[in-house]
Design a protein around this motif. Structure first.
Motif, PDB file in Angstrom:
ATOM      1  N   UNK A 118       1.971  10.275 -22.079  1.00 38.19           N
ATOM      2  CA  UNK A 118       3.093   9.937 -21.301  1.00 38.19           C
ATOM      3  C   UNK A 118       3.989  10.240 -22.974  1.00 38.19           C
ATOM      4  N   UNK A 119       5.078  10.294 -23.307  1.00 40.74           N
ATOM      5  CA  UNK A 119       5.732  10.036 -24.126  1.00 40.74           C
ATOM      6  C   UNK A 119       5.156  10.367 -25.338  1.00 40.74           C
ATOM      7  N   UNK A 120       4.567  11.727 -25.081  1.00 37.43           N
ATOM      8  CA  UNK A 120       3.258  12.575 -26.547  1.00 37.43           C
ATOM      9  C   UNK A 120       4.478  12.768 -27.549  1.00 37.43           C
ATOM     10  N   UNK A 121       3.435  13.082 -28.481  1.00 42.28           N
ATOM     11  CA  UNK A 121       3.487  13.344 -30.228  1.00 42.28           C
ATOM     12  C   UNK A 121       3.788  14.610 -29.663  1.00 42.28           C
ATOM     13  N   UNK A 122       4.830  14.967 -31.077  1.00 45.73           N
ATOM     14  CA  UNK A 122       4.937  16.397 -31.155  1.00 45.73           C
ATOM     15  C   UNK A 122       4.777  17.515 -32.120  1.00 45.73           C
ATOM     16  N   UNK A 123       4.340  18.727 -32.296  1.00 47.60           N
ATOM     17  CA  UNK A 123       4.510  18.826 -33.560  1.00 47.60           C
ATOM     18  C   UNK A 123       5.902  19.153 -33.987  1.00 47.60           C
ATOM     19  N   UNK A 124       6.279  18.536 -35.320  1.00 46.07           N
ATOM     20  CA  UNK A 124       7.960  18.444 -35.743  1.00 46.07           C
ATOM     21  C   UNK A 124       8.502  19.870 -35.807  1.00 46.07           C
ATOM     22  N   UNK A 125       7.603  20.516 -36.937  1.00 43.76           N
ATOM     23  CA  UNK A 125       7.808  21.716 -37.461  1.00 43.76           C
ATOM     24  C   UNK A 125       7.269  22.615 -37.682  1.00 43.76           C
ATOM     25  N   UNK A 126       6.637  23.658 -37.660  1.00 49.59           N
ATOM     26  CA  UNK A 126       5.369  24.340 -37.652  1.00 49.59           C
ATOM     27  C   UNK A 126       5.539  25.550 -38.664  1.00 49.59           C
TER      28      UNK A 126
END
Length: 189
Positions: A176-184
Motif C-alpha cells: 500500500x502506498x509503495x515506493x517507486x523508481x523515481x528515474x531510471x
C-alpha cells in the motif's frame, strides 16, 4: 617509418579503448530511489534480449515513477509494470503487477548465474517465455530461482537503498502506498 607505424598503431589502440569505455558505460543502469541511487551492472553476455529490452524502456523513460508493487521481506522487491505501475500517470493499485510494455514478451534466457543478494531477475508468469518489463531485485540469496528465471544484472552500489524499499503487508507482498523508481537511466549517472 617504423616509428610512425607504431605511433599509428598506438592511436588505433587508444581509439579502440575509448570505444570500449563507451560500450562499457552502456552496460550500467542507474535507478534513483527515494534514499539514493542504485547502480546496476547489466549482463548482456548472459541475457542479451532482456538487457536490450530494459535499456530500451529506460531510455524511453518508461520505468520512471514505476512502483515497487510487490516487496517481500528477506526475498525481493518487484517493479517494472510500465502499464499499470506508473505512479504519476495511470497507476492502478489493483492491477499493478499484471501489466507490461507494448512490446512482445521475451524468451527465457536461463543461465548458470546464481540468484544472490543484489541480483536482478526478469519477472514472468507461469510461462517461462512471458517476461516483458517487470523485474525484481533480490534482498537475499535465492538458489531456488536458479535456472528458472532470467538473470540480467547485479547491483554494484546502492544496495543499502534497495534495503530501505517499503515492504508489502499482504500475503503476496502487495504494498500500500509503495515506493517507486523515481528515474531510471542507462549509464552510471
Amino acid at each position: 617509418m617504423k616509428l610512425i607505424a607504431l605511433a599509428f598503431a598506438g592511436l588505433l589502440g587508444l581509439a579502440s579503448l575509448s570505444t570500449q569505455a563507451v560500450a562499457a558505460e552502456d552496460d550500467y543502469l542507474t535507478i534513483q530511489l527515494k534514499d539514493g541511487p542504485v547502480v546496476v551492472q547489466l549482463l548482456p553476455d548472459v541475457a542479451p534480449k532482456t538487457v536490450a529490452r530494459v535499456k530500451d524502456l529506460a531510455k524511453k523513460g518508461e520505468y520512471d515513477n514505476v512502483a515497487f508493487h510487490r516487496v517481500i521481506e528477506g526475498f525481493m522487491a518487484q517493479t517494472g509494470d510500465v502499464e499499470f505501475g506508473d505512479m504519476k500517470d495511470g497507476y492502478d493499485a489493483q492491477r499493478a503487477g499484471t501489466g507490461g510494455s507494448d512490446q512482445p514478451d521475451l524468451p527465457a534466457e536461463f543461465s548458470s548465474v546464481p540468484f544472490e543478494r543484489g541480483t536482478l531477475g526478469m519477472a514472468r508468469a507461469q510461462d517461462p517465455n512471458s517476461g516483458n518489463s517487470q523485474f525484481f531485485i533480490m534482498f537475499a540469496d535465492g538458489s531456488f530461482l536458479n535456472g528458472q528465471y532470467t538473470v540480467f544484472g547485479k547491483v554494484i552500489s546502492g544496495m543499502e537503498y534497495v534495503d530501505k524499499i517499503k515492504r508489502g503487508e499482504g500475503g503476496n507482498g502487495e504494498v500500500n502506498d509503495p515506493d517507486r523508481m523515481i528515474k531510471v537511466t542507462v549509464g552510471r549517472k
